[in-house]
Design an enzyme around this catalytic site. Structure first.
Site, PDB file in Angstrom:
ATOM      1  N   ASP A  20       0.824  -1.210   0.000  1.00 18.54           N
ATOM      2  CA  ASP A  20       0.000   0.000   0.000  1.00 18.54           C
ATOM      3  C   ASP A  20       0.860   1.263   0.000  1.00 18.54           C
ATOM      4  O   ASP A  20       1.994   1.257   0.487  1.00 18.54           O
ATOM      5  CB  ASP A  20      -0.912  -0.016   1.227  1.00 18.54           C
ATOM      6  CG  ASP A  20      -2.032   0.999   1.133  1.00 18.54           C
ATOM      7  OD1 ASP A  20      -2.412   1.374   0.008  1.00 18.54           O
ATOM      8  OD2 ASP A  20      -2.533   1.418   2.190  1.00 18.54           O
ATOM      9  N   GLY A  21       0.279   2.336  -0.537  1.00 21.53           N
ATOM     10  CA  GLY A  21       0.934   3.641  -0.483  1.00 21.53           C
ATOM     11  C   GLY A  21       1.462   4.158  -1.801  1.00 21.53           C
ATOM     12  O   GLY A  21       2.124   5.201  -1.838  1.00 21.53           O
ATOM     13  N   ASN A  22       1.179   3.470  -2.900  1.00 21.94           N
ATOM     14  CA  ASN A  22       1.686   3.916  -4.205  1.00 21.94           C
ATOM     15  C   ASN A  22       1.164   5.297  -4.587  1.00 21.94           C
ATOM     16  O   ASN A  22       1.918   6.147  -5.073  1.00 21.94           O
ATOM     17  CB  ASN A  22       1.286   2.907  -5.293  1.00 21.94           C
ATOM     18  CG  ASN A  22       1.935   1.560  -5.096  1.00 21.94           C
ATOM     19  OD1 ASN A  22       3.124   1.387  -5.282  1.00 21.94           O
ATOM     20  ND2 ASN A  22       1.133   0.587  -4.687  1.00 21.94           N
ATOM     21  N   ARG A  24      -0.111   7.674  -2.564  1.00 20.92           N
ATOM     22  CA  ARG A  24       0.411   8.692  -1.644  1.00 20.92           C
ATOM     23  C   ARG A  24       1.862   9.022  -1.965  1.00 20.92           C
ATOM     24  O   ARG A  24       2.288  10.187  -1.905  1.00 20.92           O
ATOM     25  CB  ARG A  24       0.275   8.201  -0.199  1.00 20.92           C
ATOM     26  CG  ARG A  24      -1.139   8.297   0.352  1.00 20.92           C
ATOM     27  CD  ARG A  24      -1.215   7.716   1.750  1.00 20.92           C
ATOM     28  NE  ARG A  24      -1.239   6.261   1.739  1.00 20.92           N
ATOM     29  CZ  ARG A  24      -0.936   5.492   2.773  1.00 20.92           C
ATOM     30  NH1 ARG A  24      -0.539   6.040   3.915  1.00 20.92           N
ATOM     31  NH2 ARG A  24      -1.006   4.166   2.682  1.00 20.92           N
ATOM     32  N   TRP A  25       2.625   7.983  -2.311  1.00 22.06           N
ATOM     33  CA  TRP A  25       4.034   8.202  -2.671  1.00 22.06           C
ATOM     34  C   TRP A  25       4.127   9.089  -3.910  1.00 22.06           C
ATOM     35  O   TRP A  25       4.953  10.014  -3.958  1.00 22.06           O
ATOM     36  CB  TRP A  25       4.701   6.855  -2.932  1.00 22.06           C
ATOM     37  CG  TRP A  25       6.175   6.941  -3.212  1.00 22.06           C
ATOM     38  CD1 TRP A  25       7.190   6.878  -2.307  1.00 22.06           C
ATOM     39  CD2 TRP A  25       6.787   7.131  -4.497  1.00 22.06           C
ATOM     40  NE1 TRP A  25       8.408   7.011  -2.939  1.00 22.06           N
ATOM     41  CE2 TRP A  25       8.182   7.166  -4.290  1.00 22.06           C
ATOM     42  CE3 TRP A  25       6.291   7.269  -5.785  1.00 22.06           C
ATOM     43  CZ2 TRP A  25       9.081   7.340  -5.335  1.00 22.06           C
ATOM     44  CZ3 TRP A  25       7.192   7.446  -6.829  1.00 22.06           C
ATOM     45  CH2 TRP A  25       8.568   7.481  -6.602  1.00 22.06           C
ATOM     46  N   ASN A  68     -11.017  -1.658  -6.324  1.00 22.48           N
ATOM     47  CA  ASN A  68     -10.053  -0.711  -6.899  1.00 22.48           C
ATOM     48  C   ASN A  68     -10.460  -0.271  -8.300  1.00 22.48           C
ATOM     49  O   ASN A  68     -10.089   0.811  -8.750  1.00 22.48           O
ATOM     50  CB  ASN A  68      -8.655  -1.334  -6.967  1.00 22.48           C
ATOM     51  CG  ASN A  68      -8.026  -1.565  -5.613  1.00 22.48           C
ATOM     52  OD1 ASN A  68      -7.173  -2.437  -5.465  1.00 22.48           O
ATOM     53  ND2 ASN A  68      -8.432  -0.809  -4.600  1.00 22.48           N
ATOM     54  N   ARG A  71     -11.890   3.212  -9.298  1.00 21.19           N
ATOM     55  CA  ARG A  71     -11.044   4.402  -9.354  1.00 21.19           C
ATOM     56  C   ARG A  71     -11.020   4.972 -10.774  1.00 21.19           C
ATOM     57  O   ARG A  71     -11.460   4.311 -11.720  1.00 21.19           O
ATOM     58  CB  ARG A  71      -9.626   4.051  -8.889  1.00 21.19           C
ATOM     59  CG  ARG A  71      -9.551   3.690  -7.421  1.00 21.19           C
ATOM     60  CD  ARG A  71      -8.151   3.265  -7.007  1.00 21.19           C
ATOM     61  NE  ARG A  71      -8.118   2.889  -5.600  1.00 21.19           N
ATOM     62  CZ  ARG A  71      -7.063   2.368  -4.980  1.00 21.19           C
ATOM     63  NH1 ARG A  71      -5.943   2.163  -5.649  1.00 21.19           N
ATOM     64  NH2 ARG A  71      -7.128   2.050  -3.699  1.00 21.19           N
TER      65      ARG A  71
END
Length: 208
Positions: A20-22, A24-25, A68, A71
């Site tokens: 997780d976090g792609n 946000r990164w 997902n 999105r």
């Protein structure tokens, strides 16, 4: 280093990975959210290599879920393409690949259909399972479609969130759950070592 138990180091055979976090990164680095998924490919390979070096026999990565696919289209295309590229790279590492997901959905990449056949592996070969267009309700309603994936010893989630997000509910019924605060594209091998060290200190009774 894993804890030594009864003369042997206690290492999980099967680890579930929630990368997780792609998005946000990507945002933190001035990129479009859809650009973050491609930056998760190298960490995936680094983790596979590190896990193999540490004696872990099987990994299951969360690719993307049915939810997902709600999105924006650019993101759906990006994470779908990233899953296809991931399979290509994993195969080059000599690992066996098994893909689990709803192949009847238009969101399932047609290129990955051949990988939905669970084949035997060679001695010493690492197996990598990839959840693609996966949904826990779909899994259960389809006679436990993921049944070929064995029980998971430990789940490691990057990005700081403390939830399973529908990740293989039957296989994780007794899994230990380790959280890495760093975002997935910032993966470092020390994350795995810290998770393994933590796992070695857990009292595993499986209800007994």
């Amino acid at each position: 280093m894993a804890k030594q138990v009864g003369g042997m180091y206690r290492t999980p055979s099967h680890i579930g990975i929630i990368p997780d976090g792609n998005r946000r990164w990507a945002k933190n680095n001035g990129l479009g959210k859809e650009q973050g998924y491609a930056h998760g490919l190298v960490p995936g390979l680094e983790l596979l290599r590190a896990a193999r070096d540490r004696g872990i026999k099987e990994l299951t990565y969360y690719g993307f879920t049915v939810d997902n696919c709600k999105r924006p289209k650019a993101q759906v295309v990006a994470f779908s393409d990233a899953c296809c590229k991931a399979v290509e790279l994993i195969e080059k590492e000599g690992a066996a690949v098994f893909v689990v997901g709803n192949t009847e959905s238009p969101c399932f990449p047609r290129e990955l259909v051949p990988y939905t056949d669970h084949k035997p592996i060679c001695d010493g070969q690492t197996r990598v399972n990839l959840l693609v267009n996966y949904g826990w309700e779909w899994d259960i309603k389809n006679d436990w479609a993921s049944r070929a994936v064995p029980r998971i010893d430990m789940v490691v989630r990057w990005g700081g969130m403390c939830r399973l997000s529908g990740f293989l509910p039957l296989q994780t019924v007794y899994s230990d759950f380790y959280i890495v605060k760093d975002l997935w594209p910032d993966f470092k091998p020390k994350h795995l070592d810290e998770a393994l060290d933590w796992y070695s200190k857990q009292d595993i009774t499986l209800g007994g």
